[in-house]
Design a protein around this motif. Structure first.
Motif, mmCIF file in Angstrom:
data_model
loop_
_atom_site.group_PDB
_atom_site.id
_atom_site.type_symbol
_atom_site.label_atom_id
_atom_site.label_comp_id
_atom_site.label_asym_id
_atom_site.label_seq_id
_atom_site.Cartn_x
_atom_site.Cartn_y
_atom_site.Cartn_z
ATOM 1 N N LYS A 455 9.684 -2.081 4.799
ATOM 2 C CA LYS A 455 8.849 -1.269 3.907
ATOM 3 C C LYS A 455 9.645 -0.376 2.956
ATOM 4 C CE LYS A 455 4.772 -1.281 6.893
ATOM 5 N NZ LYS A 455 3.971 -0.530 7.876
ATOM 6 N N PRO A 456 10.764 0.245 3.372
ATOM 7 C CA PRO A 456 11.527 1.041 2.410
ATOM 8 C C PRO A 456 11.948 0.259 1.167
ATOM 9 C CG PRO A 456 12.240 1.561 4.622
ATOM 10 C CD PRO A 456 11.319 0.382 4.739
ATOM 11 N N VAL A 457 12.179 -1.038 1.324
ATOM 12 C CA VAL A 457 12.558 -1.849 0.165
ATOM 13 C C VAL A 457 11.393 -1.938 -0.815
ATOM 14 C CG1 VAL A 457 13.439 -4.087 -0.600
ATOM 15 C CG2 VAL A 457 14.136 -3.177 1.620
ATOM 16 N N VAL A 458 10.179 -2.094 -0.283
ATOM 17 C CA VAL A 458 8.987 -2.157 -1.132
ATOM 18 C C VAL A 458 8.831 -0.859 -1.916
ATOM 19 C CG1 VAL A 458 6.464 -2.382 -1.148
ATOM 20 C CG2 VAL A 458 7.838 -3.760 0.444
ATOM 21 N N TYR A 459 8.965 0.261 -1.234
ATOM 22 C CA TYR A 459 8.808 1.555 -1.896
ATOM 23 C C TYR A 459 9.968 1.839 -2.857
ATOM 24 C CZ TYR A 459 4.943 2.508 1.254
ATOM 25 O OH TYR A 459 3.741 2.454 1.910
ATOM 26 N N THR A 460 11.158 1.371 -2.508
ATOM 27 C CA THR A 460 12.297 1.531 -3.421
ATOM 28 C C THR A 460 12.034 0.788 -4.727
ATOM 29 O OG1 THR A 460 13.860 1.729 -1.578
ATOM 30 C CG2 THR A 460 14.777 1.104 -3.716
ATOM 31 N N ALA A 461 11.536 -0.448 -4.619
ATOM 32 C CA ALA A 461 11.221 -1.234 -5.815
ATOM 33 C C ALA A 461 10.154 -0.534 -6.650
ATOM 34 C CB ALA A 461 10.763 -2.631 -5.416
ATOM 35 N N ALA A 462 9.184 0.086 -5.969
ATOM 36 C CA ALA A 462 8.101 0.775 -6.679
ATOM 37 C C ALA A 462 8.630 1.982 -7.447
ATOM 38 C CB ALA A 462 7.026 1.201 -5.684
ATOM 39 N N VAL A 463 9.421 2.816 -6.803
ATOM 40 C CA VAL A 463 9.970 4.001 -7.465
ATOM 41 C C VAL A 463 10.880 3.580 -8.604
ATOM 42 C CG1 VAL A 463 11.384 6.070 -7.163
ATOM 43 C CG2 VAL A 463 9.791 5.382 -5.359
ATOM 44 N N GLU A 464 11.698 2.566 -8.360
ATOM 45 C CA GLU A 464 12.611 2.083 -9.391
ATOM 46 C C GLU A 464 11.848 1.524 -10.590
ATOM 47 O OE1 GLU A 464 16.805 1.375 -10.424
ATOM 48 O OE2 GLU A 464 15.645 2.757 -9.201
ATOM 49 N N ALA A 465 10.655 0.978 -10.334
ATOM 50 C CA ALA A 465 9.829 0.411 -11.414
ATOM 51 C C ALA A 465 9.030 1.476 -12.147
ATOM 52 C CB ALA A 465 8.898 -0.651 -10.845
ATOM 53 N N GLY A 466 9.128 2.725 -11.686
ATOM 54 C CA GLY A 466 8.462 3.813 -12.388
ATOM 55 C C GLY A 466 7.152 4.271 -11.783
ATOM 56 N N ILE A 467 6.765 3.756 -10.629
ATOM 57 C CA ILE A 467 5.545 4.216 -9.964
ATOM 58 C C ILE A 467 5.812 5.587 -9.353
ATOM 59 C CG2 ILE A 467 3.896 3.749 -8.102
ATOM 60 C CD1 ILE A 467 4.336 0.793 -8.539
ATOM 61 N N ASP A 468 4.973 6.542 -9.667
ATOM 62 C CA ASP A 468 5.126 7.924 -9.199
ATOM 63 C C ASP A 468 4.998 7.979 -7.678
ATOM 64 O OD1 ASP A 468 4.974 10.620 -8.631
ATOM 65 O OD2 ASP A 468 3.841 11.081 -10.462
ATOM 66 N N PRO A 469 5.983 8.589 -6.986
ATOM 67 C CA PRO A 469 5.884 8.706 -5.527
ATOM 68 C C PRO A 469 4.618 9.430 -5.069
ATOM 69 C CG PRO A 469 8.089 9.269 -6.256
ATOM 70 C CD PRO A 469 7.256 9.144 -7.488
ATOM 71 N N CYS A 470 4.009 10.211 -5.956
ATOM 72 C CA CYS A 470 2.781 10.918 -5.602
ATOM 73 C C CYS A 470 1.527 10.104 -5.940
ATOM 74 C CB CYS A 470 2.724 12.273 -6.299
ATOM 75 S SG CYS A 470 3.716 13.534 -5.443
ATOM 76 N N THR A 471 1.715 8.828 -6.260
ATOM 77 C CA THR A 471 0.550 7.964 -6.455
ATOM 78 C C THR A 471 -0.145 7.791 -5.116
ATOM 79 O OG1 THR A 471 1.682 6.773 -8.232
ATOM 80 C CG2 THR A 471 -0.225 5.692 -7.227
ATOM 81 N N TYR A 472 -1.465 8.034 -5.117
ATOM 82 C CA TYR A 472 -2.225 7.955 -3.867
ATOM 83 C C TYR A 472 -2.837 6.570 -3.696
ATOM 84 C CZ TYR A 472 -1.803 12.979 -3.146
ATOM 85 O OH TYR A 472 -1.310 14.238 -2.930
ATOM 86 N N TYR A 473 -2.789 6.095 -2.438
ATOM 87 C CA TYR A 473 -3.381 4.807 -2.085
ATOM 88 C C TYR A 473 -4.319 5.002 -0.905
ATOM 89 C CZ TYR A 473 0.151 2.430 -4.946
ATOM 90 O OH TYR A 473 0.941 2.000 -5.982
ATOM 91 N N SER A 474 -5.429 4.316 -0.939
ATOM 92 C CA SER A 474 -6.389 4.384 0.155
ATOM 93 C C SER A 474 -5.887 3.575 1.341
ATOM 94 C CB SER A 474 -7.745 3.832 -0.296
ATOM 95 O OG SER A 474 -8.613 3.696 0.813
ATOM 96 N N VAL A 475 -6.171 4.047 2.540
ATOM 97 C CA VAL A 475 -5.787 3.318 3.751
ATOM 98 C C VAL A 475 -6.756 2.170 4.026
ATOM 99 C CG1 VAL A 475 -4.733 5.361 4.773
ATOM 100 C CG2 VAL A 475 -7.115 4.788 5.307
ATOM 101 N N ARG A 476 -7.826 2.093 3.229
ATOM 102 C CA ARG A 476 -8.879 1.105 3.460
ATOM 103 C C ARG A 476 -8.297 -0.313 3.478
ATOM 104 N NH1 ARG A 476 -11.306 2.302 -0.525
ATOM 105 N NH2 ARG A 476 -12.813 3.795 0.293
ATOM 106 N N GLU A 477 -8.798 -1.124 4.384
ATOM 107 C CA GLU A 477 -8.392 -2.524 4.453
ATOM 108 C C GLU A 477 -8.946 -3.285 3.255
ATOM 109 O OE1 GLU A 477 -9.540 -4.293 8.119
ATOM 110 O OE2 GLU A 477 -8.324 -2.952 9.365
ATOM 111 N N VAL A 478 -8.173 -4.207 2.751
ATOM 112 C CA VAL A 478 -8.588 -5.066 1.645
ATOM 113 C C VAL A 478 -8.339 -6.510 2.050
ATOM 114 C CG1 VAL A 478 -8.112 -5.742 -0.750
ATOM 115 C CG2 VAL A 478 -8.109 -3.324 -0.115
ATOM 116 N N THR A 479 -9.298 -7.358 1.743
ATOM 117 C CA THR A 479 -9.131 -8.779 2.014
ATOM 118 C C THR A 479 -8.580 -9.450 0.762
ATOM 119 O OG1 THR A 479 -10.957 -8.808 3.588
ATOM 120 C CG2 THR A 479 -10.274 -10.928 2.662
#
Length: 762
Positions: A455-479
């Protein structure tokens, strides 16, 4: 004619004639040996260039001996390194007239000839000088039937005189101590001193030197490890001889003869001693390297004969502490594991046991020999006396092969590697719980699914791509397309309207958010990020990688995670620094392999360190604080795979990267519950115990007291957000009944094949 002129009586003539005939026959017999009719004798040139097999030694980074590779455990030592009391002990016990004769003590030899050979009195002694013993040590003895003792003695006498012509007395003493066999298949005083007293020859005390010299009379009978009482008695005989011949004052004799026998025995076998798994891995590496190097004769070096010196990056003290930490934790975890399963343990199931038996080497060998299944099973269930490994003690009991396989099936195993992130230098390597019974190395050989460690690799790619670390995501399950619905671990159902920023999501290892972040940043970007961090090229190119479908070894993970504290540059684990020949000449050197370019920006690196510190301070690894009370600066990540088969923990400190895996080698047997099998419980404690031990040692303060640099003001602002939020009314209204999301560039129906595969991941 001569006998006639002497005017001797017939009897005297007969005796004289017999004597002269005997002398003539013995002279001819001697010449036949001298001329090589009984086997070639070494000539002067060969004796000047004695070439004995020497053990290859493996050293830690601080120069301590880790182990050896050898056929005969022999290591040379200089005459200057022989303490005088060691030499005196040898002379007084083995050859008191050593400095007076030229290889043969005629007085002793006559005693041997008349008493031992003619009269058969073996108690009269061997009459062997140190030089004669050296000749025997160098060239051994052959079987000549009834004449063996005579032929061998004469051969040794000839060789001894040649040795005395070539070498000085001091050189003979040195050669003797470097070749004489001691107990436990040990050759040479240096190897014996290290094995029995964990000491160099020059540091041997008087009583230790006397103990080793005492074993020379009968190395097995007086083995100090096997027969301490006999060895002690023989040691005192040596001290008595030293006193008798003026090498030891009476007060010193009395003082030393009452000392107890105290060994500090060092095992240098493949299975025993420090770092056995590491030494086994190193041996494979050395075999490849030595095939590319040539000695002065233009031949490849021989690992077992050429007396090489192998220098490694292993920290001797840290290695010992790591092995202790592993044993302490795994002893406790194994008890919990077996208790949790109770009577319903999978290794007790008949179907699993039968499958294991049919796949065993013993079953296949008997089947190949034409045995029927019934006969084979009967043989495998036949009981005999055998030794079985168990924590705390070895069990000697009546058991069958089937019992043994069932017994070993239940054991949890572990792999743990610690390295310096700035270079990749491996500081400790624990490949398993016991090398004698479990050969498989869980640091380098074992590649297991890594779960949430990715998972740290996923988040590293996100931050490196410019996604704000304070972007909020719902814990809700998605199909997602194909019906794949990742869910979160834990027994309590989460509020579907809760939102986490990425930092909280990583700290709590929320599966649903990790997948959503991957879709936002793009699978391709995540895989590219992983490649920059030296992850393997064969990572599965599916969104499920966010939850750890990739299989990796602990060593590979350690190198990749080093990038977070090494200016963004991953460092490949390495453990060889240099190889020297037996003369101390450098024949190969090895350098760290660090990535040329950073895998991410320094801002991203700081963000990820802060996020993984949250995992330790308030997330899934928080027991490092509340249970183990570790005050150190630590970042990290836990991981658990499907059906609790694998538990992982990556510990990151400013100057040490630690990766620990725990689980079973049988894929059918996982932990019975997430509570027991989660990485925080199965893998993390070994790291925690190791760090506790290191904290107590001042010599590790450079590592344990190191601090992460304070994050920049920019990074602090980027992470300045509430740890969680809840959806408002409109958000709840519009997100109710989320439609399935599609995976970009994925084949239709992909996730239908892996539906429900990752229900538990943390």
């Amino acid at each position: 004619m001569i006998l006639k002129n002497l005017q001797l009586t017939p009897v005297k003539k007969w005796v004289l004639g017999i004597s002269l005939t005997f002398i003539a026959l013995f002279g001819f017999f001697f010449l036949s040996i001298y001329w090589g009719w009984w086997g070639k004798l070494p000539d002067t040139e060969e004796l000047r260039n004695l070439n004995q097999n020497e053990a290859t030694e493996v050293f830690s980074s601080e120069g301590k001996l880790l182990g050896k590779y050898y056929i005969f455990d022999r290591q040379p030592v200089l005459y200057e390194d022989l303490p005088q009391h060691l030499i005196d002990a040898l002379i007084a016990t083995e050859d008191v007239r050593f400095y007076e004769h030229s290889g043969i003590d005629n007085r002793s030899l006559l005693r041997v000839f008349f008493k031992t050979i003619l009269m058969g009195d073996e108690s009269s002694g061997g009459g062997s000088t140190i030089t004669l013993q050296l000749a025997k040590n160098l060239f051994g003895r052959k079987d000549y039937g009834h004449l063996s003792i005579v032929v061998n003695k004469v051969r040794e006498a000839i060789i001894a005189q040649r040795l005395e012509d070539i070498y000085s007395k001091e050189e003979i003493i040195k050669l003797y101590f470097n070749t004489v066999p001691f107990s436990d298949n040990t050759y040479g005083i240096e190897s014996a001193a290290m094995k029995f007293f964990n000491s160099g020859t020059k540091d041997l005390t008087l009583d230790e030197a006397a103990t080793l010299v005492g074993t020379l009379k009968a190395s097995h009978y007086y083995n100090p490890r096997l027969f301490p009482e006999r060895s002690l008695e023989r040691r005192n005989v040596v001290l008595s001889q030293m006193n008798k011949y003026g090498y030891l004052p009476s007060e010193e004799y009395v003082k030393n003869r009452v000392k107890p026998l105290e060994l500090d025995y060092q095992y240098f076998s493949n299975n025993d001693g420090v770092a056995p798994y590491f030494r086994s891995q190193l041996k494979k590496e050395l075999s490849k390297i030595l095939d590319t190097l040539e000695n002065e004769k233009g031949e490849p070096y021989n690992l077992y004969r050429d007396g090489l010196q192998i220098h490694t990056t292993i920290d001797y003290q840290m290695q010992q502490l790591a092995e202790e930490a592993m044993k302490e934790h795994m002893t406790s975890l194994q008890q919990q594991f077996e208790k949790a399963y109770g009577k319903n343990a999978p290794w007790k199931r008949e179907d699993i046991l039968n499958e294991v038996l049919q796949n065993s080497k013993q079953y296949k060998n008997l089947a190949a020999a034409g045995w029927s299944r019934e006969k084979i099973m009967d043989s495998l269930h036949r009981k005999t006396e055998m030794e079985l490994f168990d924590w705390g003690q070895k069990k000697l009991l009546s058991a069958s092969i089937a019992d043994s396989l069932q017994h070993y099936m239940k054991f949890l195993n572990m792999g743990m590697i610690n390295l310096d992130p700035s270079t990749g230098a491996v500081k400790s390597w624990v490949g398993g719980i016991n090398h004698k019974y479990f050969k498989y190395d869980h640091v380098s050989q074992s590649r297991r699914q890594i779960g949430s460690i990715f998972k740290p690799v996923v988040y590293t790619a996100a931050v490196e791509a410019g996604i704000d670390p304070c972007t909020y995501y719902s814990v809700r399950e998605v199909t997602y397309e194909g019906g794949w619905t990742p869910s979160n671990s834990g027994s309590e159902e989460e509020d579907p309207y809760t939102k986490y920023p990425m930092a909280t999501a990583l700290a709590q290892s929320v599966n649903t958010i990790a997948v959503k972040v991957l879709f936002d940043v793009g699978l391709g970007n995540v895989l590219t990020q992983a490649k920059k961090m030296m992850f393997p090229d064969d990572l599965p190119a599916y969104p499920s990688i966010a939850l750890g479908t990739a299989e990796m070894s602990a060593a590979e993970l350690a190198g990749s995670f080093s990038s977070y504290v090494n200016r963004g540059k991953a460092a490949k684990p390495y453990y060889l620094t240099k190889i020297l020949d037996k003369y101390g000449n450098e024949i190969a050197t090895f350098e760290p392999q660090v990535a040329a370019q950073p895998a991410f920006s320094n801002t991203t690196r700081q963000v990820m360190i802060e996020m993984m510190k949250g995992t330790v301070n308030s997330g899934t690894a928080s027991r490092l604080r509340y249970k183990y009370n570790l005050p150190n600066d630590i970042a990290g990540k836990t991981g658990t795979t499907q059906n609790n088969r694998d538990g992982w923990f990556v510990g990151i400190t400013p100057k040490l990267i630690s990766v620990t895996w725990a689980g079973t080698d049988d894929a059918r047997i996982g932990f019975p519950s997430t509570y027991l099998g989660q990485g925080a419980n199965s893998a993390l404690p070994a790291f925690a115990i190791l760090l506790q031990k290191m904290n107590a040692r001042p010599e590790f303060s450079d590592i344990t007291q190191a601090k992460f640099a304070a994050p920049s003001s920019t990074v602090q602002m980027m992470l300045n957000c509430e740890p969680e939020k809840r959806d408002n009314f409109l958000e709840r209204l519009f997100t109710k009944g989320d439609k399935p999301k599609k995976a970009k560039k994925e084949k239709k129906g992909l996730f239908g094949k892996i539906k429900g595969l990752f229900k538990k991941n943390n």
